[in-house]
Design an enzyme around this catalytic site. Structure first.
Site, PDB file in Angstrom:
ATOM      1  N   ASP A 344      67.217 -13.564 -67.238  1.00 34.26           N
ATOM      2  CA  ASP A 344      68.895 -13.676 -67.213  1.00 34.26           C
ATOM      3  C   ASP A 344      69.010 -13.931 -65.472  1.00 34.26           C
ATOM      4  O   ASP A 344      67.270 -12.760 -64.717  1.00 34.26           O
ATOM      5  CB  ASP A 344      69.598 -12.127 -67.148  1.00 34.26           C
ATOM      6  CG  ASP A 344      71.340 -12.733 -66.538  1.00 34.26           C
ATOM      7  OD1 ASP A 344      71.634 -13.818 -67.137  1.00 34.26           O
ATOM      8  OD2 ASP A 344      71.858 -11.587 -65.729  1.00 34.26           O
ATOM      9  N   GLU A 380      66.819 -18.872 -66.775  1.00 33.88           N
ATOM     10  CA  GLU A 380      68.191 -18.761 -66.703  1.00 33.88           C
ATOM     11  C   GLU A 380      68.478 -19.356 -64.784  1.00 33.88           C
ATOM     12  O   GLU A 380      67.427 -17.721 -64.315  1.00 33.88           O
ATOM     13  CB  GLU A 380      69.360 -18.152 -66.479  1.00 33.88           C
ATOM     14  CG  GLU A 380      70.647 -18.661 -65.989  1.00 33.88           C
ATOM     15  CD  GLU A 380      71.354 -16.958 -66.374  1.00 33.88           C
ATOM     16  OE1 GLU A 380      72.901 -17.519 -66.555  1.00 33.88           O
ATOM     17  OE2 GLU A 380      70.891 -16.267 -65.678  1.00 33.88           O
TER      18      GLU A 380
END
Length: 683
Positions: A344, A380
């Site tokens: 993330d 990401e």
């Protein structure tokens, strides 16, 4: 009697005779190990760790056993203006805790500062409400389980939430729904295998805490992107069955998925922690060594940098914090057999002095690690800090979520303004972004929907977000979704609207699964699940996010079968299974990976590529599959490439309209508006 013990490994380690405790705190003046009774409310012992080696405080406690509850009191300077927030009145969670007792709840006792005066230390003891670490030593029989190491070219990812995937599944026993055990229930294994996916990517399973703001609103952090422990599996995803533990049940899940040929990828959050900003609670890192664990504002160290939007940034540039992250990754691979990770807000992990660098210590540490170097690593590729958008700029071994693919494909099928040239670039693994020597097309993780944003059903059912259930007055979530409601906002009983939505959904799925690169499906899209127009359902632990497996969904067939056939075609097609960049040139056997044709079966010319009004084209893959795409609002008549005698004949393989013959003659094919037809050359 506490013995000196060892500074490594960090955390609590049971050797069969006792437990070694080791905690890093470079700036502490004193560290006390605190032991608790099984209720967690009574502190039974408080023992100073007298030994400190290179900033690691350690001690060995003979006869201590697994199951022991413990925490730390860490002494030092309370001076927020100098970046330190030590407070020995707080029981602190071991960053290496592999299991945690209790849940975080709002309580002023967890605040390191006085609520009335933030400059003053809070002397209220938080023992009754503090979460405690549990000493863990769980053996597990893995039998012959080994890493599957599925090549990227054969990888199809299925993104799912542990609870939401099975919470409403009628064929799974109620006692285990929404748990790790349910993920690996035979009915779910059969579903994955019917679809043809090769990997399940789970939203965060690290133990997390619900933000005080959400708790006050009566909500919770359903997605789990608010980590408190990087080693402990989230216990609320455990079935609670007698004789099991969260860790054991997680391992059983992985073992069963591997046996079914499914890899396990974990979504991990190493960019921030659940302690939030300077007004957040003191639960672990903040009280252990605030200036080491977090990136502080250089001019005002009482404040945190906030490149995450979550209040703080974990300081991966510090050697011991980097060690924490690497130890966590190794733990999940070595002890839990996971196959990879999706990171993330990954640019944060590559920041040096605030700026992003492909040479950052974290990337170097991963590349040389013999255990982790062969796992799947997915970024990401954005955060909210300066220079935070880094699509295409990660190391060679990394794959990346490709939001450019998502946006272009949504525009092409649901709107206009996308040239066929741009469509083709995205269809061909975004080579303009990802191609460089020694990097493969599989590094582009293609998706049209993900947990963040509209799911597929809502993408073709809503023009606008409807996030009122989040209690933020519909201000949260993206407003630029490139969605289209097909004429009616929300649910509709109009058969024409329903047909159009189904065709658009199938066209997007066909494009996704037949593009070069690594496709990622969002769990529930195959069921026609709707989130009621909520495009930011991070705080909805209810039937907004729990997948609908009932009769009202499309679970009984059409989309599931359609996706399964697309994945079969993908695996049969050499151009999609080779993981080499397309050249449009014949190989030694005379096979051309890709040929781009207009509806007249002529090679695409410059004016065809650049025409933003051109909505139809053909893609011929490996001399084998011909994909006819019509994104216009009208039926299009395609002339098929002529075949010489002995080359075979065109046969219908799959049509998104479901009509496989009436518009197909063998030399021509009529393709309905906003739909895809796939032909196969049979000899």
């Amino acid at each position: 009697m506490l013995q000196t013990g060892k500074p490594y490994p960090l955390g609590a380690s049971f050797d069969g005779q006792g437990v070694n405790f080791a905690l890093f705190s470079e700036h502490a003046s004193r560290v006390e190990l605190c032991l608790f009774d099984p209720t967690g409310r009574l502190e039974t012992q408080r023992i100073a760790l007298a030994a400190c080696t290179q900033g690691v405080w350690h001690g060995y406690l003979p006869q201590a056993k697994p199951g022991q509850l413990y925490g730390y009191r860490v002494h030092g300077e309370y001076a927020p203006q100098r970046g330190q927030r030590f407070n020995p009145h707080k029981i602190l969670l071991d960053p290496y805790a592999k299991a945690v007792f209790g849940q975080f709840a709002i309580d002023d006792a967890n605040l390191g500062y006085c609520p009335q005066d933030q400059t003053q230390i809070n002397t209220q003891d938080n023992t009754p409400v503090a979460q405690k670490a549990i000493v863990v030593a769980e053996a597990f029989d893995w039998d012959d389980d080994t890493a599957l190491q599925t090549p990227w070219a054969n990888t199809v990812i299925y993104e799912a939430h542990v609870r939401g995937l099975t919470q409403l599944h009628p064929d799974i026993p109620a006692a285990i729904r929404g748990s790790y055990a349910a993920i690996a229930h035979p009915v779910m294994l059969a579903h994955y295998q019917k679809l043809g996916i090769s990997a399940i990517e789970l939203l965060p399973v690290h133990l997390h805490a619900d933000e005080p703001r959400l708790q006050k609103l009566g909500l919770e952090n359903y997605w789990g992107y608010n980590t408190l422990s990087f080693f402990a599996p989230e216990p609320t995803y455990w079935s609670g069955r007698e004789g099991t533990t969260p860790l054991a049940e997680f391992r059983e899940m992985v073992k069963a998925l591997h046996k079914a040929g499914i890899e396990v990828i974990l979504d991990v959050v190493f960019n921030h922690t659940a302690e939030t900003d300077e007004l957040g609670p003191t639960l672990s890192f903040r009280g252990i060594d605030n200036a080491s664990y977090y990136v502080l504002n250089a001019q005002h160290p009482e404040y945190y940098e906030n490149w995450t939007g979550c209040g703080n940034v974990l300081n991966i540039g510090h050697p011991r914090v980097l060690q924490l992250v690497m130890d966590s990754l190794r733990y999940w691979v070595s002890e839990c057999h996971v196959d990879g990770f999706r990171f993330d807000l990954a640019p944060i992990l590559g920041r040096i002095n605030g700026g992003y660098s492909i040479c950052a210590p974290f990337f170097a540490a991963l590349a040389q690690d013999p255990l982790l170097a062969n796992t799947k690593l997915i970024a990401e590729p954005w955060d909210i800090g300066a220079g935070g958008y880094q699509l295409g700029h990660f190391p060679l071994a990394w794959a990346e979520w490709n939001d450019q693919y998502r946006d272009v494909m949504r525009k092409f099928w649901l709107h206009d303004g996308v040239s066929r040239a741009l469509f083709a670039r995205r269809f061909a693994a975004s080579s303009d972004t990802f191609y460089r020597p020694h990097r493969q097309p599989g590094t582009s993780v293609n998706f049209v929907t993900a947990h963040d944003g509209f799911n597929l059903r809502d993408l073709v059912s809503y023009n606008h977000k409807h996030n009122h259930a989040n209690k933020e007055h519909n201000r949260d979530g993206h407003s630029h979704n490139l969605s289209w409601n097909c004429g009616v906002e929300g649910p509709s009983n109009d058969e024409g609207v329903k047909l159009l939505r189904l065709r658009a959904s199938k066209a997007l799925l066909a494009t996704l699964l037949l593009s070069q690169g690594t496709p990622m499906l969002l769990a529930g899209d195959e069921l026609g699940h709707s989130q009621q127009g909520n495009n930011n359902a991070y705080c909805q632990n209810n039937d907004i996010t729990w997948l609908n497996w009932g009769a009202g969904s499309q679970a009984n067939g059409e989309l599931i079968d359609y996706i399964a056939e697309l994945i079969r075609i993908r695996r049969e097609c050499q151009a999609l299974s080779s993981n080499t960049w397309w050249t449009s040139l014949p190989d030694a056997a005379g096979v051309t990976d890709v040929v781009w044709l207009n509806p007249s079966a002529s090679p695409m010319q410059p004016h065809d590529w650049d025409d933003h009004g051109g909505r139809a084209m053909m893609v011929w893959l490996s001399n084998q599959f011909l994909i006819l795409m019509n994104a216009s609002a009208h039926q299009v008549h395609f002339h098929l490439p002529p075949l010489n005698e002995g080359e075979g004949e065109w046969t219908m393989r799959l049509a998104s309209t479901g009509d496989t013959q009436s518009d197909f003659s063998g030399r021509d094919c009529r393709v309905a508006a906003r739909s895809v037809t796939i032909l196969q050359l049979k000899k």
